[in-house]
Design a protein around this motif. Structure first.
Motif, mmCIF file in Angstrom:
data_model
loop_
_atom_site.group_PDB
_atom_site.id
_atom_site.type_symbol
_atom_site.label_atom_id
_atom_site.label_comp_id
_atom_site.label_asym_id
_atom_site.label_seq_id
_atom_site.Cartn_x
_atom_site.Cartn_y
_atom_site.Cartn_z
ATOM 1 N N ILE A 54 12.736 -0.569 -7.780
ATOM 2 C CA ILE A 54 11.650 0.319 -7.327
ATOM 3 C C ILE A 54 11.109 -0.052 -6.023
ATOM 4 O O ILE A 54 10.950 0.913 -5.242
ATOM 5 C CB ILE A 54 10.512 0.442 -8.484
ATOM 6 C CG1 ILE A 54 9.777 2.020 -8.182
ATOM 7 C CG2 ILE A 54 9.901 -0.536 -8.607
ATOM 8 C CD1 ILE A 54 8.867 2.311 -9.099
ATOM 9 N N LEU A 55 10.589 -1.290 -5.639
ATOM 10 C CA LEU A 55 9.789 -1.362 -4.356
ATOM 11 C C LEU A 55 10.822 -1.503 -3.373
ATOM 12 O O LEU A 55 10.533 -1.036 -2.052
ATOM 13 C CB LEU A 55 9.299 -2.769 -4.605
ATOM 14 C CG LEU A 55 7.992 -2.845 -5.301
ATOM 15 C CD1 LEU A 55 7.564 -4.356 -5.513
ATOM 16 C CD2 LEU A 55 6.967 -1.946 -4.919
ATOM 17 N N LEU A 56 12.089 -2.018 -3.372
ATOM 18 C CA LEU A 56 13.149 -2.108 -2.347
ATOM 19 C C LEU A 56 13.323 -0.560 -1.957
ATOM 20 O O LEU A 56 13.679 -0.402 -0.959
ATOM 21 C CB LEU A 56 14.085 -2.921 -2.707
ATOM 22 C CG LEU A 56 13.843 -4.412 -2.129
ATOM 23 C CD1 LEU A 56 15.272 -5.198 -2.452
ATOM 24 C CD2 LEU A 56 13.499 -4.503 -0.841
ATOM 25 N N GLU A 57 13.785 0.082 -3.129
ATOM 26 C CA GLU A 57 14.094 1.614 -3.033
ATOM 27 C C GLU A 57 12.959 2.187 -2.074
ATOM 28 O O GLU A 57 13.326 3.170 -1.298
ATOM 29 C CB GLU A 57 14.429 2.262 -4.455
ATOM 30 C CG GLU A 57 15.496 1.841 -5.079
ATOM 31 C CD GLU A 57 15.941 2.442 -6.493
ATOM 32 O OE1 GLU A 57 14.700 3.060 -6.965
ATOM 33 O OE2 GLU A 57 16.818 2.091 -7.029
ATOM 34 N N GLY A 58 11.775 2.035 -2.530
ATOM 35 C CA GLY A 58 10.503 2.732 -1.683
ATOM 36 C C GLY A 58 10.889 2.348 -0.198
ATOM 37 O O GLY A 58 10.454 3.090 0.716
ATOM 38 N N LEU A 59 10.987 1.075 0.004
ATOM 39 C CA LEU A 59 10.991 0.505 1.406
ATOM 40 C C LEU A 59 12.235 1.321 1.980
ATOM 41 O O LEU A 59 12.111 1.892 3.319
ATOM 42 C CB LEU A 59 11.292 -0.952 1.728
ATOM 43 C CG LEU A 59 11.461 -1.577 2.816
ATOM 44 C CD1 LEU A 59 10.203 -1.300 3.630
ATOM 45 C CD2 LEU A 59 11.945 -2.964 2.851
ATOM 46 N N SER A 235 3.383 12.721 -3.629
ATOM 47 C CA SER A 235 4.691 12.405 -4.420
ATOM 48 C C SER A 235 5.972 12.214 -4.157
ATOM 49 O O SER A 235 6.959 12.440 -4.590
ATOM 50 C CB SER A 235 4.797 13.447 -5.856
ATOM 51 O OG SER A 235 3.431 13.505 -6.452
ATOM 52 N N ILE A 236 5.869 11.585 -2.627
ATOM 53 C CA ILE A 236 7.245 11.204 -2.250
ATOM 54 C C ILE A 236 7.354 9.725 -2.381
ATOM 55 O O ILE A 236 6.600 9.028 -1.855
ATOM 56 C CB ILE A 236 7.228 11.563 -0.624
ATOM 57 C CG1 ILE A 236 7.021 13.005 -0.145
ATOM 58 C CG2 ILE A 236 8.581 10.976 -0.039
ATOM 59 C CD1 ILE A 236 7.120 13.347 0.917
ATOM 60 N N GLN A 237 8.537 9.564 -2.811
ATOM 61 C CA GLN A 237 8.516 8.056 -3.587
ATOM 62 C C GLN A 237 8.899 7.118 -2.295
ATOM 63 O O GLN A 237 10.072 6.323 -2.458
ATOM 64 C CB GLN A 237 9.641 8.044 -4.540
ATOM 65 C CG GLN A 237 9.482 8.776 -5.779
ATOM 66 C CD GLN A 237 10.326 8.878 -7.002
ATOM 67 O OE1 GLN A 237 11.397 8.279 -6.954
ATOM 68 N NE2 GLN A 237 10.224 9.599 -7.788
ATOM 69 N N GLU A 238 8.028 6.846 -1.293
ATOM 70 C CA GLU A 238 8.195 6.101 -0.476
ATOM 71 C C GLU A 238 7.671 4.560 -0.961
ATOM 72 O O GLU A 238 7.050 4.495 -1.967
ATOM 73 C CB GLU A 238 7.468 6.337 0.848
ATOM 74 C CG GLU A 238 6.419 6.967 1.039
ATOM 75 C CD GLU A 238 5.121 6.220 0.683
ATOM 76 O OE1 GLU A 238 4.931 5.391 1.520
ATOM 77 O OE2 GLU A 238 4.490 6.233 -0.414
ATOM 78 N N LEU A 239 7.251 3.697 0.124
ATOM 79 C CA LEU A 239 6.826 2.433 -0.435
ATOM 80 C C LEU A 239 5.576 2.141 -1.137
ATOM 81 O O LEU A 239 5.256 1.633 -2.165
ATOM 82 C CB LEU A 239 6.900 1.167 0.828
ATOM 83 C CG LEU A 239 6.385 0.023 0.481
ATOM 84 C CD1 LEU A 239 7.470 -0.906 -0.713
ATOM 85 C CD2 LEU A 239 6.539 -0.747 1.802
ATOM 86 N N THR A 240 4.537 2.862 -0.316
ATOM 87 C CA THR A 240 3.267 2.892 -1.178
ATOM 88 C C THR A 240 3.229 3.822 -2.410
ATOM 89 O O THR A 240 2.386 3.149 -3.530
ATOM 90 C CB THR A 240 2.265 3.647 0.041
ATOM 91 O OG1 THR A 240 2.305 2.898 1.073
ATOM 92 C CG2 THR A 240 0.939 3.960 -0.489
ATOM 93 N N PHE A 241 3.961 4.832 -2.575
ATOM 94 C CA PHE A 241 3.998 5.623 -3.776
ATOM 95 C C PHE A 241 4.592 4.661 -4.804
ATOM 96 O O PHE A 241 4.178 4.756 -5.914
ATOM 97 C CB PHE A 241 4.626 6.842 -3.699
ATOM 98 C CG PHE A 241 4.687 7.949 -4.770
ATOM 99 C CD1 PHE A 241 3.751 8.759 -5.247
ATOM 100 C CD2 PHE A 241 5.786 7.448 -5.658
ATOM 101 C CE1 PHE A 241 3.945 9.565 -6.421
ATOM 102 C CE2 PHE A 241 6.123 8.259 -7.032
ATOM 103 C CZ PHE A 241 5.093 9.058 -7.169
#
Length: 294
Positions: A54-59, A235-241
């Protein structure tokens, strides 16, 4: 190193030591760093290999969001910048009104306004979902790879346009300043040989202004990466979200914030080094050009 330099360095080190002591020893907090690798990578049993979690996908989403946002911001910014230096009063008023509106409104407010307007009105009217579902599987795969999965495509495009509209105002001012930095003699010389205004801009002014605009444009891309965290509120699934989602499930608040900060730092530092190389190359090319001209 002078005595003053030594004092400043010691003061900075003492400050970081104090912060580290308060953070790791005096703070009544149960650290749980073991959750970080778990949310960085996961083993995909179906594919039989490790993949991004999830974190790398957000990156990766942050990178895609920033790249596309910057591309559209450059298009908007160049349009607005050219309008700012247009001989027509109407174009100058439109360009100035857009820039003043964006620059004097809080980004968080703009993000919400742009998101709900773009999502509820423009993208819904175009029918992005229906177009995506009707596309062949190969095109759907390319869209998912370059942008986002079908279920997240509309929020992603909304975030891209939000960033583009916001950053476009600042790029517009960079373009205006770059064009106005060109000596008036260049305009007069181009006009003297019979060029139209568009020919003057395309063949004489913009090639020279491009060298002036390139470093601040590269720095603006770094700002786009940092500003992309604003769209986490929509609610855009970037790194902070994604980091906020992990915090909600693990309660590892400080660990996640420190990890996210480090990921942003590494990304922005890498980009800043590339910007520095671009600036040195442009400075070297400008020196050679001036020596040949003289």
């Amino acid at each position: 190193i002078t005595v003053l330099d030594g004092i400043v360095i010691c003061a900075i080190l003492a400050f970081f030591i104090f912060v580290g002591y308060r953070l790791f020893y005096s703070l009544n907090y149960k650290w749980n760093w073991s959750v970080i690798p778990t949310y960085m990578f996961r083993f995909d049993a179906e594919k039989g290999r490790w993949t991004a979690n999830i974190l790398l996908e957000g990156l990766f989403t942050t990178l895609r969001l920033s790249i596309w946002g910057m591309i559209f911001a450059i298009i908007i910014g160049f349009t607005v910048g050219l309008m700012r230096v247009s001989p027509r009063l109407l174009f100058r008023l439109i360009g100035r009104s857009y820039i003043e509106l964006i620059r004097n409104t809080p980004p968080l407010v703009l993000g919400c306004i742009f998101y709900y307007f773009i999502t509820d009105q423009i993208l819904a009217f175009i029918g992005i979902d229906a177009i995506f579902q009707a596309s062949p599987a190969a095109i759907q795969y390319c869209i998912s790879f370059l942008f986002a999965d079908g279920a997240l495509l509309i929020p992603f495009l909304s975030g891209v346009l939000t960033l583009a509209l916001f950053q476009g105002a600042y790029i517009g001012e960079i373009v205006r300043a770059g064009i106005e930095a060109i000596d008036k003699g260049q305009w007069e010389s181009a006009k003297g040989i019979g060029f139209t205004r568009w020919q003057m801009m395309r063949l004489v002014i913009l090639p020279q202004a491009g060298r002036i605009m390139m470093p601040p444009l590269a720095n603006e891309f770094i700002n786009t990466v940092k500003w992309s965290s604003i769209v986490s509120i929509i609610s855009i699934q970037e790194l902070t979200f994604q980091g906020l989602q992990v915090m909600g499930s693990t309660h590892a608040t400080i660990e996640i914030w420190l990890t996210i900060s480090l990921m942003y730092l590494l990304l922005c530092y890498t980009l800043s080094r590339l910007v520095s190389r671009i600036e040195r190359r442009l400075s070297y090319a400008g020196t050679i050009f001036q020596s040949q001209a003289s």
